[in-house]
Design an enzyme around this catalytic site. Sequence first.
Site, PDB file in Angstrom:
ATOM      1  N   ALA A 245    -117.677  89.463  -8.831  1.00 32.13           N
ATOM      2  CA  ALA A 245    -118.409  88.506  -9.659  1.00 32.13           C
ATOM      3  C   ALA A 245    -119.815  88.267  -9.113  1.00 32.13           C
ATOM      4  O   ALA A 245    -120.052  88.348  -7.906  1.00 32.13           O
ATOM      5  CB  ALA A 245    -117.646  87.184  -9.726  1.00 32.13           C
TER       6      ALA A 245
ATOM      7  N   GLU B 197    -110.586  95.116  -9.478  1.00 32.87           N
ATOM      8  CA  GLU B 197    -109.741  94.790 -10.627  1.00 32.87           C
ATOM      9  C   GLU B 197    -110.106  95.654 -11.830  1.00 32.87           C
ATOM     10  O   GLU B 197    -109.244  96.086 -12.600  1.00 32.87           O
ATOM     11  CB  GLU B 197    -109.857  93.309 -10.963  1.00 32.87           C
ATOM     12  CG  GLU B 197    -109.202  92.406  -9.934  1.00 32.87           C
ATOM     13  CD  GLU B 197    -109.368  90.934 -10.247  1.00 32.87           C
ATOM     14  OE1 GLU B 197    -108.340  90.259 -10.441  1.00 32.87           O
ATOM     15  OE2 GLU B 197    -110.517  90.449 -10.304  1.00 32.87           O
TER      16      GLU B 197
ATOM     17  N   GLU C 240    -110.700  87.706  -2.778  1.00 35.95           N
ATOM     18  CA  GLU C 240    -110.896  86.372  -3.343  1.00 35.95           C
ATOM     19  C   GLU C 240    -110.383  85.246  -2.463  1.00 35.95           C
ATOM     20  O   GLU C 240    -110.955  84.145  -2.457  1.00 35.95           O
ATOM     21  CB  GLU C 240    -110.228  86.302  -4.726  1.00 35.95           C
ATOM     22  CG  GLU C 240    -110.975  87.026  -5.831  1.00 35.95           C
ATOM     23  CD  GLU C 240    -110.652  88.504  -5.905  1.00 35.95           C
ATOM     24  OE1 GLU C 240    -111.097  89.157  -6.861  1.00 35.95           O
ATOM     25  OE2 GLU C 240    -109.939  89.010  -4.996  1.00 35.95           O
TER      26      GLU C 240
ATOM     27  N   GLY D 137    -113.518  91.551  -8.367  1.00 38.92           N
ATOM     28  CA  GLY D 137    -113.470  91.973  -9.758  1.00 38.92           C
ATOM     29  C   GLY D 137    -113.809  93.432  -9.952  1.00 38.92           C
ATOM     30  O   GLY D 137    -113.372  94.053 -10.932  1.00 38.92           O
TER      31      GLY D 137
END
Length: 331
Positions: free
Chosen positions: A133, A181, A201, A178
């Site tokens: 992010a 991911e 995270e 992310g």
Amino acid sequence: MVTMAALTVVCRPLALWRGAGALVTAGPGRCSSAAGSGFAAFGSRGGKREAAGPPGGRGYSESATEAELRVHHLEVESAGIVVFGINRPQSKNAISRNLVEMMAAAIEEVKHDNSVRTVILRSEVPGIFCAGADLKERAKMQPSEVGPFVSKARSLINELGNLPMPTIAVLDGAALGGGLEMALACDIRVAASSAKMGLVETKLAIIPGAGGTQRLPRTVGPSMAKELIFSGRVIDGTEAKTIGLVSHVVEQNEAGDAAYHRALSLAKEFLPQGPIAVRLAKLAINQGMEVDLKTGLAIEEACYAQVIPTKDRIEGITAFKEKRLPRYTGE
């Protein structure tokens, strides 16, 4: 070894909302029309494409750097392969609002383009795939904005995972949070041995919020996934291959795109196969993995039934009898 000189690349601009610019590709080019062959079973969408330099290039022209995502349609021997190139060098390809919107538009476009046989997701920034992010942008958000943004990012990654054609994530550099991911949502991951990856995270007192807690255990097993997420550990491509996080690992080259070349070679292995069969095989595997074996076998049977009436199936049998290569049309 795949030589970039053997490739012709075209780019399809997309109109975006909120004032975002069209998707562009690096290098000068001229406009040319290209008609998609179309799968009768999946619909069709045509449009113009712009010729451009190969996605392996590392230069960034002044106009091209404004696009945070570049969509390259390869041609000649690689026709049918589309490359999504993330291009946010100033932010290590961090996931921003604008990037989410551009990727969503690109995914929506290829989802309905039946000339697309495989999508490759890569970075056009050396040494990085995606840093996760955009925390600088996130810090400026109001608490009420964070939830909706994460939901949009999660939806984007789900849409990537639900694309009907094969998808390959190229990890020539770091894939964190992310970014990993996003790679986990792809069917296949190819990494350089030096690439770093991890779901980090918990170091920020949050948890993976875009599918990491679900896709990682399905990929490497629940125990290993818990270990990696609880610790926020970052591993390299070699270890990722050992635990099954990536399918292929290669030594990095001087250009920093060794994993991309391996992914491109792999994507070209898919091209000669029946396109409807490949899509239905993906559907059968994906849906079957979420249910018990009996239900999974019923899903397989239903998918098989859909290939029986196709012209491609008849072409495959005919080509076998005539001892020649089949010419599949996606019908």
